[in-house]
Design an enzyme around this catalytic site. Structure first.
Site, PDB file in Angstrom:
ATOM      1  N   SER A   1       0.190   1.127   0.345  1.00  0.00           N
ATOM      2  CA  SER A   1      -0.197   1.953  -0.795  1.00  0.00           C
ATOM      3  C   SER A   1       0.269   1.160  -1.943  1.00  0.00           C
ATOM      4  O   SER A   1       0.842   0.102  -1.980  1.00  0.00           O
ATOM      5  CB  SER A   1       0.757   3.222  -0.573  1.00  0.00           C
ATOM      6  OG  SER A   1       2.074   2.812  -1.013  1.00  0.00           O
ATOM      7  N   LYS A   2       0.026   1.622  -3.197  1.00  0.00           N
ATOM      8  CA  LYS A   2       0.412   1.225  -4.415  1.00  0.00           C
ATOM      9  C   LYS A   2       1.785   0.924  -4.661  1.00  0.00           C
ATOM     10  O   LYS A   2       2.275  -0.425  -4.914  1.00  0.00           O
ATOM     11  CB  LYS A   2       0.046   2.118  -5.627  1.00  0.00           C
ATOM     12  CG  LYS A   2       0.390   1.751  -6.765  1.00  0.00           C
ATOM     13  CD  LYS A   2      -0.366   2.734  -7.924  1.00  0.00           C
ATOM     14  CE  LYS A   2       0.521   3.038  -9.047  1.00  0.00           C
ATOM     15  NZ  LYS A   2       1.703   2.279  -9.279  1.00  0.00           N
TER      16      LYS A   2
END
Ligand code: GLU
Length: 508
Positions: free
Chosen positions: A265-266
Site C-alpha cells: 500500500s501507499k
C-alpha cells in the site's frame, strides 16, 4: 486461439495508479504484443462518487512514460469509441432492462435506512451471508415483492431505485481462470449485486461485462481482487446471451509488502521510503504529495523490467529484458499464483543495470542538468568523462553528484575517520613536500602524477598506502572515488596543488 487477441486495461480514475495497476497494464500489453493482438485503454468511471480530478490524466501519463501504449482507447480513439464509460451511458440501460424483463434482475427501492437495518439484523443473527441476497430479498422492497403497478408507480414518480441481479439459489457456477485453473462457487454464498442505479449509470460489473463484449475482448487480465466477482460476471454473460463468446480470464497475483503479509500500500511506501506510484502525485484535495519512480530517477525501461518480474518468470536465467523481449517471452502459464513480494533493493538493482548499459553521452546529458542547477557549467566532454568514471558506483544519475562532486569543486570538509587514521606523525610534512614535487611536473598526466608519487615514496622510504590515502583525502575529502591519478589528471595540476594546500591549512 481462434479469436483475435484483444485485451484491455480498464482502470477506474479513483486516484493515482498504483504500481500494481501499471503491472496489470504491462501484462496486458505484453500479451497483446506477443499474440499480434490489440491492447486497449478503457476508463471505467461510472462511480461518480469516487471520481478524482486528474486521475485519468495521471493514468495516461504513467502508461506513456512506461511505454505501455494502447492502440485503441481513451486518448487514441478507435472503432468502439467512446472508451470512457461515463460517455457510454445510453448503451448500458437496455442491457439492464433485458435482464429485468427476462427475470434475471429486479428493481429495488429500499432506502439507506432500510438497508442499514437489514445489515444489523443479519449481523446480530450471525447469518453466514450478511448482504442483500436470495435469502432475504423476499423481505425487502423490490419488484419481486411489490405488485407490477406499485413498481410502475414508483418508477413514474421518480423514486430512487437500483437494479439488482437475481442471483440463483444453490447453483454451482463454474469458471476457468488461466492462472488458477478451475473455479466453482455456489451462488447461495453470493449477493444480489447492484447492476444499475437511478442516476442512469451502471455499476462496474454491468458496464465491464457489456463493454468487454461490445469491444470484442478475448482475454480479461486483471488483478486478483476481481476474482470474487468472476462468478457474477459469468452469470451476466450467460443472461445476456454471450456465454459462447465470453472472454478468457486471468487473475494476477497481488503485489505484497516487502516485509510481512498483505497488499503493498501507499503507507508501506511512506513507511519504508520507496515510491508505490509511477509518477509523482499531488492529491487534488489535500495537496499531499506521493513520490513517483520517474521523479526518483528510474529509467522507464528499468521500472518496466522490474515490474514484469513481480508475478512472472521468463523460465530463463536472464533478468534484463527490453519491453519487446519481454513480449517475446511473456506467457500466462508463467504467471505465478502466489503473491509477489515487492523488493526495493531489486528495483534499485534493475536501475543500476540499465544505468551502466546507458551510453555515457546520454547520462552526461542528464547529469549536466543537475550540475547546471548547482551553477556548475563545464565542458560537456568533461562531464562525459566523469560519468564514465562513476557510473559503476551509482544506481541513479541523481546519485552521481555525491560520488563525483570533487571533479567540479574542492571538498568542503574532510572525513574525520580518515583524518584520525592517516593525518598523523610525519604525514603532513611529507604531503607538504610532495606538493612541491608535484608542482614541478611539466607534463601533468595520470601517468606522470603516479610516477612522481611513487618515486617520492621510494626516496623517502615512506608508506605508499598512507601517502596515497592522504592525497586522496586532500583531493576528494574522503576515501572514496575512482583511481586517484585519473582524478588528478582530470582536475589538473593547479587544482591538485591548491587542494593539498587547502587540506594542509584546514586539517589540524
Ligand atoms: N475498473 C476495474 C479496476 O479499476 C477494472 C477491473 C477489470 O479489469 O475488470 O480495477
Amino acid at each position: 486461439m481462434n479469436k483475435r487477441v484483444r485485451v484491455r486495461f480498464a482502470p477506474s480514475p479513483t486516484g493515482p495508479l498504483h504500481i500494481g495497476g501499471v503491472r496489470t497494464a504491462l501484462y496486458n500489453y505484453l500479451f497483446a504484443k506477443k499474440h499480434g493482438g490489440d491492447f486497449l485503454l478503457r476508463i471505467e468511471d461510472t462511480d461518480q462518487g469516487r471520481f478524482v480530478p486528474g486521475a485519468e490524466q495521471y493514468i495516461i501519463d504513467s502508461l506513456k512514460w512506461a511505454g505501455i501504449m494502447a492502440v485503441e482507447g481513451v486518448g487514441v480513439g478507435g472503432p468502439h469509441a467512446p472508451y470512457r464509460q461515463s460517455e457510454r451511458k445510453e448503451i448500458y440501460c437496455k442491457y439492464a432492462e433485458k435482464l429485468v424483463n427476462e427475470g434475471n434482475a429486479y428493481y429495488a427501492f429500499d432506502t439507506t435506512d432500510e438497508l442499514e437495518q437489514l445489515r444489523k439484523e443479519l449481523e446480530q443473527a450471525k447469518a453466514s451471508n450478511t448482504s442483500y441476497s436470495s435469502h432475504v430479498r423476499l423481505r425487502m422492497k423490490n419488484s419481486l415483492t411489490l405488485s407490477a403497478s406499485e413498481v410502475q408507480q414508483k418508477l413514474a414518480a421518480g423514486e430512487p431505485f437500483v437494479i439488482r441481479i437475481k442471483m440463483p439459489e444453490n447453483e454451482i457456477v463454474k469458471a476457468t481462470d488461466l492462472v488458477r485453473e478451475k473455479i466453482e462457487v455456489n451462488t447461495s454464498t453470493l449477493d444480489d449485486k447492484i447492476l444499475f442505479k437511478s442516476d442512469g449509470l451502471p455499476t462496474y460489473h454491468l458496464a465491464n461485462v457489456v463493454d468487454d463484449h461490445l469491444m470484442d475482448i478475448s482475454h480479461v487480465i486483471r488483478g486478483e481482487e476481481w476474482l470474487p466477482s468472476l462468478p457474477l460476471h459469468v452469470l451476466l454473460y450467460r443472461y445476456l446471451g454471450w456465454e459462447n463468446t465470453m472472454p478468457q480470464f486471468a487473475h494476477l497475483p497481488l503485489l505484497l509488502k516487502p516485509d510481512g503479509k498483505g497488499k503493498l500500500s501507499k503507507r508501506d511506501g511512506d513507511r519504508l521510503g520507496f515510491p508505490v506510484f509511477p509518477l509523482l502525485w499531488t492529491d487534488p484535495s489535500s495537496g499531499e504529495q506521493s513520490s513517483g519512480y520517474r521523479e526518483s530517477g528510474y529509467f522507464p525501461e528499468a521500472f518496466v523490467n522490474m515490474l514484469a518480474f513481480l508475478g512472472w518468470n521468463s523460465g530463463t536465467e536472464q533478468e534484463i529484458f527490453s519491453i519487446d523481449e519481454l513480449a517475446e517471452y511473456f506467457s500466462i502459464e508463467h504467471v505465478h499464483k502466489a503473491g509477489a513480494k515487492f523488493d526495493f533493493d531489486k528495483a534499485k538493482w534493475f536501475n543500476h543495470q540499465y544505468l551502466i548499459r546507458h551510453n555515457n553521452e546520454e547520462l552526461a546529458y542528464d547529469f549536466e542538468k543537475i550540475l547546471a542547477q548547482k551553477g556548475i557549467l563545464v565542458n560537456f566532454e568533461y562531464i562525459v568523462k566523469v560519468v564514465s568514471l562513476v557510473k559503476e558506483r551509482v544506481n541513479f544519475v541523481n546519485e552521481m553528484w555525491q560520488q563525483a562532486s570533487f571533479f567540479f569543486v574542492a571538498p568542503e570538509s574532510y572525513d574525520s575517520e580518515v583524518i584520525k587514521k592517516r593525518w598523523k606523525d610525519e604525514v603532513p610534512t611529507l604531503i607538504a613536500e610532495i606538493k612541491e614535487v608535484i608542482r614541478k611536473i611539466e607534463v601533468f598526466t595520470a601517468e606522470s602524477f603516479k610516477d612522481t608519487v611513487h618515486q617520492f615514496v621510494e626516496e623517502k622510504q615512506a608508506n605508499m598506502g598512507s601517502i596515497m590515502n592522504t592525497l586522496r583525502l586532500s583531493l576528494v575529502g574522503g576515501s572514496f572515488g575512482p583511481d586517484l591519478p585519473v582524478i588528478a589528471e582530470m582536475i589538473g595540476k593547479e587544482e591538485v596543488v591548491r587542494r593539498i594546500d587547502k587540506a594542509l591549512n584546514t586539517i589540524k
